[in-house]
Design a protein around this motif. Structure first.
Motif, PDB file in Angstrom:
ATOM      1  N   TYR A 185      69.158  20.671  56.026  1.00  0.00           N
ATOM      2  CA  TYR A 185      68.710  21.935  54.301  1.00  0.00           C
ATOM      3  C   TYR A 185      70.155  21.371  53.702  1.00  0.00           C
ATOM      4  CZ  TYR A 185      70.034  26.349  52.811  1.00  0.00           C
ATOM      5  OH  TYR A 185      69.785  26.934  51.969  1.00  0.00           O
TER       6      TYR A 185
ATOM      7  N   ASP B 248      72.623  22.838  50.628  1.00  0.00           N
ATOM      8  CA  ASP B 248      72.730  23.612  49.984  1.00  0.00           C
ATOM      9  C   ASP B 248      73.489  23.771  48.750  1.00  0.00           C
ATOM     10  OD1 ASP B 248      74.106  26.089  49.394  1.00  0.00           O
ATOM     11  OD2 ASP B 248      75.446  25.974  50.776  1.00  0.00           O
TER      12      ASP B 248
ATOM     13  N   SER C 235      67.815  24.822  49.478  1.00  0.00           N
ATOM     14  CA  SER C 235      68.112  25.964  48.893  1.00  0.00           C
ATOM     15  C   SER C 235      67.544  26.533  47.251  1.00  0.00           C
ATOM     16  CB  SER C 235      69.141  26.350  48.554  1.00  0.00           C
ATOM     17  OG  SER C 235      70.698  26.032  47.767  1.00  0.00           O
TER      18      SER C 235
ATOM     19  N   MET D 116      67.722  28.872  53.685  1.00  0.00           N
ATOM     20  CA  MET D 116      67.578  28.447  54.956  1.00  0.00           C
ATOM     21  C   MET D 116      66.820  28.553  56.329  1.00  0.00           C
ATOM     22  SD  MET D 116      71.632  27.252  57.119  1.00  0.00           S
ATOM     23  CE  MET D 116      71.235  26.317  58.721  1.00  0.00           C
TER      24      MET D 116
END
Length: 425
Positions: free
Chosen positions: A5, A7, A191, A251
């Motif tokens: 993930y 960000d 994101s 997420m």
């Protein structure tokens, strides 16, 4: 499922993504040694500790002949990226040789980048698939060149990058592609991307944020601005995100094992970093677009032909449902499932190959099993097997087209070929 993930609450640049991913490795120093052995002339990479708003991370620094490329913007450019330091051949009468501190640097085109990647990169021996990594690098650079071409209205062949910026950006892109190969996530989720606000100064003058090339790359990607003035997402960062992301959004539910912080050079009221989180997601969900239309004046053959064209065009699924329409006429509901990025293409195909005068759109979240394909060798050729798992179940299925091809060629039944393939599993 192994999930990465990213960000991007403060945007993304090539060096920031490389630094964030580098922190996920158990031995980042060994990886830096490999990067410095790639063979790019005069290029050296270092990873420097950096602190932003009290958070410790890494700054990924690339120098060419001891020189670090600097942004032309002096008014708040968020990251050190180098896509704007270029000119188009034959536009504006610019000389394509520049002198920086006694060093002459020339502009290079996309074919020069391909020459560097294909012929001069000494990729590490432990790369899982060297050809795939090279293709990844060139695909990302191709996205950048295509975006610059669209933004400036000139052919890709006329896009030229400044030599120092080229080698620097090639190293950023190469590092990210190698790190993706090393980390090998099953899925990459990104994101929504903060792009910044205001203007950015580049080789062509002052441009709005996001710069035209980055804006074009971020089509169909959830982006937002804010009070922070400056360019937070560069074209290189946008291209890397667009290329590797399986989806953009929140997420997922995951168990995080490692976290990396890739720092930009500027300081803001918010921590100027990309955060990479690597872990295991317990479920695999994504969002797809469903397009639907009703027709009552197409033959079965025409409907079948339209379905084939839609599937060839990249649709995830196409199916039909018999329906009753106005004036008691029997009709057909045609439904197409596709990624959001392919929505416009599917709409065009539906209008081209059906008689509909209106298309409906629905966003749908789906739950899917993790999938991989295994090649099984038989005396008559390769048969591919699709393995799926998740949610407590495991399923396998042999590829029908492979079975049918061997059955036709060898005069066997499908069941005989299936038993032969399963015996070689």
């Amino acid at each position: 499922m192994k999930t990465l993930y990213l960000d991007c609450g403060m945007g993304a640049a090539g060096d920031m993504l490389a630094a964030a991913l580098l922190e996920l490795l158990p031995d980042p120093d060994a990886f830096l040694v490999q990067l410095n052995a790639l063979g790019l002339p005069g290029v050296r990479v270092t990873a420097e500790p950096s602190v932003k708003c009290g958070i410790r991370g890494t700054h990924f620094r690339v120098t060419v002949d001891g020189e670090e490329e600097e942004s032309l913007d002096r008014d708040g450019h968020g990251h050190e990226d180098h896509d704007h330091v270029h000119d188009m051949d034959g536009h504006g009468g610019h000389d394509h040789t520049h002198d920086h501190g006694g060093h002459a640097h020339h502009h290079t085109g996309l074919h020069d980048v391909e020459h560097i990647v294909r012929d001069h990169l000494n990729l590490p021996a432990d790369v899982k698939d060297a050809e795939k990594v090279r293709n990844d690098i060139l695909a990302v650079y191709g996205l950048i060149a295509e975006a610059e071409s669209h933004a400036h209205g000139v052919p890709v062949s006329e896009i030229h990058f400044h030599e120092v910026g080229t080698l620097d950006a090639v190293m950023d892109v190469t590092a990210v592609c190698l790190l993706m190969d090393r980390i090998a996530p099953d899925a990459v989720v990104v994101s929504p991307v903060h792009v910044g606000s205001g203007t950015v100064r580049c080789a062509h003058g002052i441009l709005p944020v996001p710069a035209p090339a980055a804006a074009w790359l971020l089509r169909d990607v959830p982006i937002y601005g804010g009070s922070i003035r400056g360019e937070l997402c560069t074209p290189t960062g946008a291209a890397l995100l667009k290329y590797f992301a399986a989806r953009f959004g929140d997420m997922p539910v995951m168990r995080v094992q490692s976290i990396g912080y890739g720092m930009g050079k500027k300081d803001f009221e918010a921590a100027n970093c990309v955060r990479a989180m690597l872990g295991t997601a317990q479920e695999h969900t994504d969002e797809v677009t469903e397009l639907s239309c009703n027709v009552d004046d197409m033959t079965a053959e025409a409907v079948g032909f339209a379905m084939e064209r839609l599937l060839e065009g990249g649709a995830l699924e196409v199916y039909t449902v018999p329906i009753g329409m106005k004036k008691s006429r029997p009709g057909t509901l045609i439904r197409v499932m596709c990624p959001e990025s392919d929505r416009e293409k599917m709409v065009e195909l539906l209008y081209r190959h059906t008689t509909t005068i209106g298309i409906r759109e629905t966003k749908t979240r789906r739950y899917v099993l993790d999938r991989k394909t295994v090649a099984l060798e038989t005396p008559y050729g390769t048969v591919h097997r699709k393995d799926s798992s998740g949610y407590g179940v495991t399923r396998s299925k042999l590829e029908y087209e492979d079975l049918a091809r061997i059955a036709r060629e060898q005069g066997m039944s499908l069941e005989e070929v299936r038993r032969l393939a399963e015996g070689n599993a």
